[in-house]
Write an enzyme that holds these catalytic residues in place. Structure first.
Site, PDB file in Angstrom:
ATOM      1  N   HIS A   9       0.797  -1.320   0.107  1.00 47.44           N
ATOM      2  CA  HIS A   9      -0.039   0.144  -0.010  1.00 47.44           C
ATOM      3  C   HIS A   9       0.942   1.215  -0.112  1.00 47.44           C
ATOM      4  CE1 HIS A   9       1.041   0.632   4.068  1.00 47.44           C
ATOM      5  NE2 HIS A   9       1.158  -0.539   4.240  1.00 47.44           N
ATOM      6  N   GLU A  82      -1.550  -7.275   7.430  1.00 47.00           N
ATOM      7  CA  GLU A  82      -0.009  -7.458   7.903  1.00 47.00           C
ATOM      8  C   GLU A  82       0.003  -8.251   9.180  1.00 47.00           C
ATOM      9  OE1 GLU A  82       2.898  -7.276   7.722  1.00 47.00           O
ATOM     10  OE2 GLU A  82       3.586  -5.326   7.405  1.00 47.00           O
TER      11      GLU A  82
HETATM   12  O1  LIG Z   1       2.630  -2.496   9.941  1.00 43.14           O
HETATM   13  C1  LIG Z   1       3.719  -1.506   9.551  1.00 43.14           C
HETATM   14  O2  LIG Z   1       4.039  -0.495  10.455  1.00 43.14           O
HETATM   15  C2  LIG Z   1       4.497  -1.748   8.734  1.00 43.14           C
HETATM   16  C3  LIG Z   1       5.644  -3.021   8.820  1.00 43.14           C
HETATM   17  O3  LIG Z   1       6.225  -2.895   7.638  1.00 43.14           O
HETATM   18  O4  LIG Z   1       3.637  -2.338   7.639  1.00 43.14           O
HETATM   19  P1  LIG Z   1       2.784  -1.570   6.507  1.00 43.14           P
HETATM   20  O5  LIG Z   1       2.961  -0.246   6.609  1.00 43.14           O
HETATM   21  O6  LIG Z   1       3.268  -2.220   5.219  1.00 43.14           O
HETATM   22  O7  LIG Z   1       1.512  -2.096   6.771  1.00 43.14           O
END
Ligand SMILES: O=C(O)[C@@H](CO)OP(=O)(O)O
Length: 215
Positions: A9, A82
């Site tokens: 994203h 995530e």
């Molecule tokens: O969770 C988070 O802070 C990051 C870690 O990489 O993931 P993302 O921003 O891609 O959701």
């Protein structure tokens, strides 16, 4: 041969503030929206037929921009979320105590069942990501799906396809709106199954985000 594109994203408010998101959520910044437009423009030229996204807000927002550019529908799949980062979610990476930082470090240098308290293990993340990816094999012949997911989740998927342990994902830098591609091949000579064609390409972005958790 099935080609599957992978997109992280766009930059979010918490990415920019260096706050840990995990399965918590924050909206795209204006830069993140711009990144989504740029990866969408590239996706439009790739013949994408299906956009499949994690059901968190930041991936849905990115997926909507890509799906509109490609003229296809979005399917949501919670298995593309995530890593659940338990008690560290919403915290600034710079405010962690030494003990909390050591939990975070076990995700980089640790074992597959290492986890942040109340969070998910890298092995569990790997298993649900591979289960979500396997759905692509059921799509009609000629489909070209694009998955919109997250930094650790996609890193874990690519690492394990390469035969690396799930926790090797932090060795792979997947910036916001980077594009990766994996192919499913059956070959008597080469590896049969998933192979990595490219990972973390940001050539379509004019202002790549910093790797916000780098330290
Ligand atoms: O969770 C988070 O802070 C990051 C870690 O990489 O993931 P993302 O921003 O891609 O959701």
């Amino acid at each position: 041969m099935l080609q599957v594109y992978l997109v992280r994203h766009g930059e979010t408010q918490w990415n920019a503030e260096r706050r840990i998101q995990g399965q918590s959520d924050s909206p795209l910044t204006s830069k993140g929206v711009e990144q989504a437009w740029q990866v969408a423009e590239r996706a439009r030229t790739l013949g994408i037929t299906h956009v499949i996204a994690s059901d968190l807000g930041r991936t849905q927002q990115t997926a909507r921009i890509i799906a509109d550019a490609c003229g296809c529908e979005i399917t949501l799949d919670s298995r593309l979320r995530e890593l659940d980062m338990g008690v560290l979610e919403q915290r600034h990476v710079d405010s962690l105590t030494d003990e909390e930082e050591s939990w975070r470090r076990t995700l980089v240098n640790g074992t597959e069942d290492g986890r942040i308290p109340e969070g998910e293990s890298m092995l569990e993340l790997s298993q649900r990501m591979h289960a979500a990816l396997a759905e692509c094999l059921k799509l009609p012949e000629g489909s070209r799906p694009l998955l919109v997911s997250h930094g650790m989740a996609l890193g874990c998927l690519v690492s394990t396809i390469l035969g690396l342990p799930a926790y090797a994902e932090r060795r792979l830098r997947l910036r916001n709106c980077s594009l990766s591609r994996i192919d499913y091949q059956e070959s008597p000579w080469l590896a049969s199954g998933w192979v990595v064609e490219m990972a973390g390409d940001i050539s379509h972005l004019d202002a790549p985000a910093l790797d916000e958790l780098q330290r």
